[in-house]
Enzyme design. Structure first.
Site, PDB file in Angstrom:
ATOM      1  N   TYR A 124     106.524   5.086  91.632  1.00  0.00           N
ATOM      2  CA  TYR A 124     106.620   3.724  92.171  1.00  0.00           C
ATOM      3  C   TYR A 124     106.378   3.701  93.674  1.00  0.00           C
ATOM      4  O   TYR A 124     106.637   2.698  94.334  1.00  0.00           O
ATOM      5  CB  TYR A 124     108.002   3.132  91.867  1.00  0.00           C
ATOM      6  N   LYS A 172     111.786  16.981  84.801  1.00  0.00           N
ATOM      7  CA  LYS A 172     110.774  17.543  83.906  1.00  0.00           C
ATOM      8  C   LYS A 172     110.165  18.753  84.610  1.00  0.00           C
ATOM      9  O   LYS A 172     108.932  18.867  84.766  1.00  0.00           O
ATOM     10  CB  LYS A 172     109.715  16.459  83.584  1.00  0.00           C
ATOM     11  N   ASP A 205     112.964  14.650  78.058  1.00  0.00           N
ATOM     12  CA  ASP A 205     112.772  14.361  76.625  1.00  0.00           C
ATOM     13  C   ASP A 205     114.009  14.749  75.820  1.00  0.00           C
ATOM     14  O   ASP A 205     114.480  13.988  74.966  1.00  0.00           O
ATOM     15  CB  ASP A 205     111.496  15.027  76.074  1.00  0.00           C
ATOM     16  N   ASP A 229     114.070   4.536  85.165  1.00  0.00           N
ATOM     17  CA  ASP A 229     113.685   3.230  84.628  1.00  0.00           C
ATOM     18  C   ASP A 229     113.828   3.245  83.102  1.00  0.00           C
ATOM     19  O   ASP A 229     114.398   2.342  82.489  1.00  0.00           O
ATOM     20  CB  ASP A 229     112.230   2.956  85.041  1.00  0.00           C
TER      21      ASP A 229
END
Ligand code: NAI
Length: 334
Positions: A124, A172, A205, A229
């Site tokens: 973002y 991640k 995940d 988000d």
């Protein structure tokens, strides 16, 4: 002595749900004076900018704002108003508490997590390039050490202040090597200052699956912008949906409180909107202003109201409209 607070009424259902907050605050005698300003479509229709100068000056002066949802016109080259406000006032913490409410039908009845989403960096950051010739786009996720340290510190500080036991870092790092490393290193560095709080980490995940299976295992969660988000909506789903969940955008100087949901144009102006998420955002704002007694009083009235399915709005399967729901909350104030 009244505290001046900026009220951004917003678009769609914004005016209806901000009226609910104003009525409840008035009935409870909260010493807040609202300074009302426009933004988004409402501002454009009145010949103002998407983010008018009056809004910017008011927020800078008052340092605290409550914001209704805003519609950003799609496909007309406008940048998201929400993202702009977060960058403009350096509101780097997006805080979303997700707690089960007795009486509300949801998959779990014992969820109690607080999500800290980094609010100004990652995908973002606004670093997007389009190559017309190659018909190719690049979106750059920028993560800095400074940005990671301050959001992780905010999460640990919250844990200490609110007697929370554990902070989970979500990342991640197995794929996004550098972004993941910066964020994980920030966790390791900051956690040394908080030996009383346990820290662990999860890959995004796996975290999604863990939250759906065992949300009670998670206490305070901290993560980068895009993962935050997504996780915040996932957490909202665990406790009954977007209509119930409050949010805060907090910087070192300024804080803007807002519901997680959007402007719901499909039900705007029909007395159907559930004002709970905005009322709960206003409760977070009262805590921020150290008006804890008023926060507790309104929170109790909300929980008492929501515990009775006959006192809920249509999105929760109840028969009440926005106005009637608001009046019930007022009746439940004591
Ligand atoms: P939305 O959250 O406005 O609506 C999704 C669905 O949930 C709709 O069916 C709506 O009726 C329902 N809903 C949402 N809030 C509700 C409430 N308080 N009570 C009862 N039902 C409620 O999301 P959508 O449709 O994707 O976005 C609509 C507009 O809102 C877009 O212009 C979007 O850009 C904007 N938006 C603004 C946000 C903000 O200002 N923070 C956040 C998300 C979207």
């Amino acid at each position: 002595m009244q505290k001046e607070v900026t009220l951004i009424t917003g678009d769609g259902i914004g005016p209806e749900i901000t009226v609910s907050v104003k009525k409840i605050f008035e009935a409870a005698g909260v010493p807040v004076a609202w300074e009302e300003v426009n933004a988004g479509m409402t501002a454009l229709e009145k010949g103002e900018e998407l983010i008018p100068q009056t809004l910017i000056e008011s927020v800078k002066r008052n340092k605290v704002a409550l914001k209704g949802p805003i519609t950003t016109p799609v496909g007309k080259g406008f940048k998201s108003v929400n993202v702009q406000l977060r960058h403009m006032f350096d509101l780097y913490q997006n805080i979303r508490p997700c707690k089960s409410t007795p009486g509300i039908n949801s998959k779990f009845d014992d969820v109690d997590t607080v999500l800290f989403r980094e609010n100004t960096e990652g995908l973002y950051a606004g670093l997007e390039l389009y190559d017309d010739r190659l018909e190719m786009a690049d979106s750059i996720a920028r993560v800095t050490k400074k940005g990671s340290l301050r959001i992780v510190r905010a999460a640990f500080e919250y844990a200490r202040n609110f007697d929370r036991k554990k902070v989970t870092l979500v990342h991640k790092a197995n794929i996004l090597k550098w972004i993941g490393k910066i964020f994980l290193d920030a966790g390791e560095e900051i956690s040394k200052e908080y030996p009383d709080i346990e820290m662990n980490d999860r890959i995004i995940d796996n975290m999604c699956m863990q939250l759906v299976l065992r949300p009670r295992d998670y206490d305070v969660i901290v993560t980068t912008n895009l993962f935050g988000d997504i996780l915040s909506d996932l957490c909202a789903g665990l406790v009954g949906g977007l209509g119930l969940v409050a949010g805060a955008n907090v910087g070192d100087e300024i804080a803007i409180f807002e519901a997680v949901h959007g402007s719901a144009p499909d039900i705007a102006g029909q007395n159907k909107a559930n004002p709970t998420a905005l009322i709960r955002s206003a409760i977070l704002m009262l805590k921020h202003l150290k008006m804890n007694n008023f926060a507790e009083q309104i929170d109790n009235a909300m929980n008492k109201t929501l515990a009775n399915p006959q006192h809920c709005t249509a999105d929760l399967g109840g028969p009440l409209g926005t106005t009637e729901f608001t009046q019930t909350v007022i009746d439940n104030l004591n």
